[in-house]
Design an enzyme around this catalytic site. Structure first.
Site, PDB file in Angstrom:
ATOM      1  N   SER A 143      26.312   6.512  20.048  1.00  0.00           N
ATOM      2  CA  SER A 143      24.967   7.318  20.189  1.00  0.00           C
ATOM      3  C   SER A 143      24.431   6.894  18.736  1.00  0.00           C
ATOM      4  O   SER A 143      24.715   6.468  17.619  1.00  0.00           O
ATOM      5  CB  SER A 143      25.109   8.876  20.286  1.00  0.00           C
ATOM      6  N   TYR A 156      27.966  17.451  20.066  1.00  0.00           N
ATOM      7  CA  TYR A 156      27.601  16.236  20.590  1.00  0.00           C
ATOM      8  C   TYR A 156      27.631  15.170  19.341  1.00  0.00           C
ATOM      9  O   TYR A 156      28.074  14.113  19.547  1.00  0.00           O
ATOM     10  CB  TYR A 156      26.150  16.246  21.301  1.00  0.00           C
TER      11      TYR A 156
END
Length: 251
Positions: A143, A156
């Protein structure tokens, strides 16, 4: 010299393959010649139909990766139905949003278990098979928050930072055993995980202003990177995190 991007005769597991990034990658690998085991909590019926339309084999493997219970079964079902395993794409992931002062243990554990713990143990199960059969390719989905902190997504960010480190560690250990381990770091891609951001007029505008390409990415934009990292074209690429972000990190 043959086409180094040709995946004919290869079999790939793609987790979270029913929608979004997972579907885009699964279809791209199939277009390059691979057969696909589409893994997910929900049946990846649409993805399998798209793959069949390309003339490739595809099977649905039902599994909930919020625990590591199904990891061995995923590998066994793939090999049992498609005959081999050459490529693993660890795409399945979840996100929870809240201010860090309010973040709950339940939301922390849910994200870490799915996004990091299951990634390691499914990679382990796949690697055991790959090592015994001459090697393979593992592609983790990282990410922008592998590189940056973000806001309101502490678990996350921690999980995707962990995916980046894990990618490098596994590359160090498994490169001598014939397995290439790399990652793709998507930028802002229009999927169900980013619906809240797209719907927030202010945040959406801020995001688009930061992206040199001036648009949200599409899951199909990740296909070329996935084919590259799954193919012999990347045989000397190890432990790399490839950003596919419209220029986000360059700005």
């Amino acid at each position: 010299m043959g086409n180094p991007f040709d995946l004919s005769g290869k079999v790939a597991i793609v987790t979270g393959a029913n929608t979004g990034i997972g579907q885009g990658i699964a279809v791209a690998l199939a277009a390059a010649g691979a057969d696909i085991a589409a893994v997910g909590r929900s049946p990846a019926t649409e993805t399998v139909e798209k793959i069949h339309a390309l003339g490739r084999r595809a099977v649905i493997v039902s599994a909930d990766l919020s625990t590591i219970e199904p990891v061995r079964r995923i590998v066994d079902e793939t090999v049992g139905q498609l005959g081999r395993l050459d490529i693993l794409v660890n795409n399945a992931g979840i996100i929870r949003r809240a201010d860090s002062v309010d973040f709950t243990e339940a939301d922390w554990d849910a994200v870490i278990d799915t996004n990091l713990k299951s990634v390691f143990f499914l990679s382990q199960a796949a690697a055991r098979h790959m090592i015994a059969h001459g090697g393979g390719k593992i592609i983790n989905i990282a990410s922008m928050l592998t590189f940056q902190g973000g806001i309101r997504v502490p678990s996350y960010t921690a999980s995707k930072s962990g995916v980046g480190g894990l990618t490098k560690l596994l590359a160090n250990e498994w490169a001598p055993r014939g397995i290439c381990v790399n990652a793709i770091a998507p930028g802002y891609i229009a999927t169900n995980n980013t619906e809240a951001l797209q719907a927030d007029e202010t945040r959406n505008r801020q995001i688009l202003e930061r992206i040199p390409a001036a648009r949200w990415g599409d899951p199909a934009d990740l296909g070329g990177a996935a084919v590259f990292l799954a193919s012999s074209a990347s045989n000397y690429v190890q432990g790399h995190i490839l950003a596919v972000d419209g220029g986000w990190l360059a700005r």
